[in-house]
Enzyme design. Sequence first.
Site, PDB file in Angstrom:
ATOM      1  N   LYS A 149      63.993   3.788  78.279  1.00  0.00           N
ATOM      2  CA  LYS A 149      62.868   3.240  78.594  1.00  0.00           C
ATOM      3  C   LYS A 149      63.049   1.615  78.202  1.00  0.00           C
ATOM      4  O   LYS A 149      62.451   0.842  78.984  1.00  0.00           O
ATOM      5  CB  LYS A 149      61.588   3.736  77.871  1.00  0.00           C
ATOM      6  N   ASP A 200      53.206   6.006  81.060  1.00  0.00           N
ATOM      7  CA  ASP A 200      52.562   6.572  79.623  1.00  0.00           C
ATOM      8  C   ASP A 200      51.294   6.030  79.167  1.00  0.00           C
ATOM      9  O   ASP A 200      50.651   6.801  78.524  1.00  0.00           O
ATOM     10  CB  ASP A 200      53.764   6.471  78.547  1.00  0.00           C
TER      11      ASP A 200
HETATM   12  P1  NAP Z   1      60.929   8.216  68.802  1.00  0.00           P
HETATM   13  O1  NAP Z   1      61.036   6.750  69.443  1.00  0.00           O
HETATM   14  O2  NAP Z   1      62.248   8.445  68.255  1.00  0.00           O
HETATM   15  O3  NAP Z   1      59.954   7.671  67.647  1.00  0.00           O
HETATM   16  C1  NAP Z   1      59.599   8.985  66.647  1.00  0.00           C
HETATM   17  C2  NAP Z   1      58.757   8.501  65.330  1.00  0.00           C
HETATM   18  O4  NAP Z   1      58.579   9.340  64.504  1.00  0.00           O
HETATM   19  C3  NAP Z   1      59.621   7.434  64.639  1.00  0.00           C
HETATM   20  O5  NAP Z   1      58.816   6.614  63.932  1.00  0.00           O
HETATM   21  C4  NAP Z   1      60.169   8.149  63.592  1.00  0.00           C
HETATM   22  O6  NAP Z   1      60.820   7.615  62.350  1.00  0.00           O
HETATM   23  C5  NAP Z   1      59.351   9.281  63.268  1.00  0.00           C
HETATM   24  N1  NAP Z   1      59.721  10.694  62.567  1.00  0.00           N
HETATM   25  C6  NAP Z   1      60.584  11.337  63.133  1.00  0.00           C
HETATM   26  N2  NAP Z   1      60.514  12.454  62.437  1.00  0.00           N
HETATM   27  C7  NAP Z   1      59.740  12.203  61.274  1.00  0.00           C
HETATM   28  C8  NAP Z   1      59.762  12.712  59.939  1.00  0.00           C
HETATM   29  N3  NAP Z   1      60.174  14.014  59.691  1.00  0.00           N
HETATM   30  N4  NAP Z   1      58.819  12.229  59.315  1.00  0.00           N
HETATM   31  C9  NAP Z   1      57.957  11.022  59.331  1.00  0.00           C
HETATM   32  N5  NAP Z   1      58.368  10.597  60.668  1.00  0.00           N
HETATM   33  C10 NAP Z   1      59.067  10.907  61.534  1.00  0.00           C
HETATM   34  O7  NAP Z   1      60.485   8.965  69.820  1.00  0.00           O
HETATM   35  P2  NAP Z   1      59.114   8.974  70.642  1.00  0.00           P
HETATM   36  O8  NAP Z   1      59.660   8.587  72.265  1.00  0.00           O
HETATM   37  O9  NAP Z   1      58.003   8.060  70.277  1.00  0.00           O
HETATM   38  O10 NAP Z   1      58.526  10.558  70.880  1.00  0.00           O
HETATM   39  C11 NAP Z   1      58.157  11.002  69.737  1.00  0.00           C
HETATM   40  C12 NAP Z   1      57.278  12.492  70.211  1.00  0.00           C
HETATM   41  O11 NAP Z   1      56.402  12.403  70.965  1.00  0.00           O
HETATM   42  C13 NAP Z   1      58.369  13.424  70.699  1.00  0.00           C
HETATM   43  O12 NAP Z   1      58.083  14.891  70.125  1.00  0.00           O
HETATM   44  C14 NAP Z   1      58.160  13.389  72.175  1.00  0.00           C
HETATM   45  O13 NAP Z   1      58.554  14.521  73.009  1.00  0.00           O
HETATM   46  C15 NAP Z   1      56.505  13.200  72.334  1.00  0.00           C
HETATM   47  N6  NAP Z   1      56.220  12.345  73.095  1.00  0.00           N
HETATM   48  C16 NAP Z   1      55.182  12.967  74.151  1.00  0.00           C
HETATM   49  C17 NAP Z   1      54.722  12.403  75.305  1.00  0.00           C
HETATM   50  C18 NAP Z   1      53.726  13.068  76.155  1.00  0.00           C
HETATM   51  O14 NAP Z   1      53.737  12.724  77.268  1.00  0.00           O
HETATM   52  N7  NAP Z   1      52.966  14.130  75.483  1.00  0.00           N
HETATM   53  C19 NAP Z   1      55.200  11.129  75.791  1.00  0.00           C
HETATM   54  C20 NAP Z   1      56.056  10.679  74.889  1.00  0.00           C
HETATM   55  C21 NAP Z   1      56.653  11.069  73.720  1.00  0.00           C
HETATM   56  P3  NAP Z   1      62.260   7.458  62.257  1.00  0.00           P
HETATM   57  O15 NAP Z   1      62.759   6.219  63.251  1.00  0.00           O
HETATM   58  O16 NAP Z   1      62.164   7.019  60.755  1.00  0.00           O
HETATM   59  O17 NAP Z   1      63.235   8.601  62.431  1.00  0.00           O
END
Ligand code: NAP
Length: 278
Positions: free
Chosen positions: A66, A103
């Site tokens: 993205k 989004d």
């Molecule tokens: P991302 O860019 O990788 O961001 C994930 C965030 O969560 C980062 O800040 C990461 O920190 C943090 N994190 C991960 N594991 C953690 C833990 N155990 N403890 C504390 N912080 C933690 O991913 P994203 O694209 O934002 O997506 C995140 C989630 O949202 C996914 O599950 C995705 O499927 C979901 N999502 C859903 C939709 C929807 O339409 N419903 C849309 C987008 C995303 P670090 O960088 O330190 O690991």
Amino acid sequence: MQDIYGLIGYPVGHSLSPAMMNAAFDATGLDARYAAFAVAKEDIDAALLGMRVLGIRGANVTIPHKEAVFRRLTSLSQEAQIAKAVNTLVPGADALWTGYNTDVEGWWHSFEATMRPKGSSQVAILGAGGAARAVLTGLSIHATGANVVVLARRHTQAQQLLDEFSSHLNVIGGSWDERHEYVNDADFIIQTTPIGMWPNSHESCLADDRCLHKGQVVQDLVYRPLSTKLLVQAESRGAAVVDGARMLVGQGARAFELWTGKPAPVDLMRQVVLEQLQ
Ligand code: NAP
């Protein structure tokens, strides 16, 4: 001739979008198909050009491309510019593609109209990655002035978001260890980390659920499972809950409308997603 739409990302095998979008095309009588394409990082330029040359009518972009696609496009919607990320491509008149970020609107419309954050709301966002960025963009556009805390385990990642969004929102950073206190004081809790996602469905970002209570709205962007442990905790404490499938369907519906100019069959799209999740 049949219109072709696509999804680019890596990996894409588990994506729910093909089933959701093809059902929407069928229900609206459009002769169109939607397919997922696994595209490696080094092939993004070739994919963007190739899809245009082949007459692909529109595409979605998913993890991890993205931000990279955003950097390559010169024609961008307002939300894509603020979010610095693109998840939807529409053929541009004199550009390769125009980049949108559905989004953002998908997230905003995942709430019932009477349940949305306002400029006076206290919002706690757990996580500071791409999904948190979409949420902050939605708040910047629709709830300017809201009081937001970004709770992240890495201070530098949260700080980047604070620097970018502080001109739109009253946004501060909070440490991960302080999350229960901030959540207790929030009206809206938006969970944007992968914690609790299958197969780790027994996990929650909150070790102690006493910070959740009536009057709060708790949203988990994780949609596999639909009812995450956090949402179960929130419901048992009397809070209102919003599942992650609502945002998934919302972003798909907005992309459908951008591509076809027709209203998206939102209820059907949600039904298909729920069936797929089962
Ligand atoms: P991302 O860019 O990788 O961001 C994930 C965030 O969560 C980062 O800040 C990461 O920190 C943090 N994190 C991960 N594991 C953690 C833990 N155990 N403890 C504390 N912080 C933690 O991913 P994203 O694209 O934002 O997506 C995140 C989630 O949202 C996914 O599950 C995705 O499927 C979901 N999502 C859903 C939709 C929807 O339409 N419903 C849309 C987008 C995303 P670090 O960088 O330190 O690991």
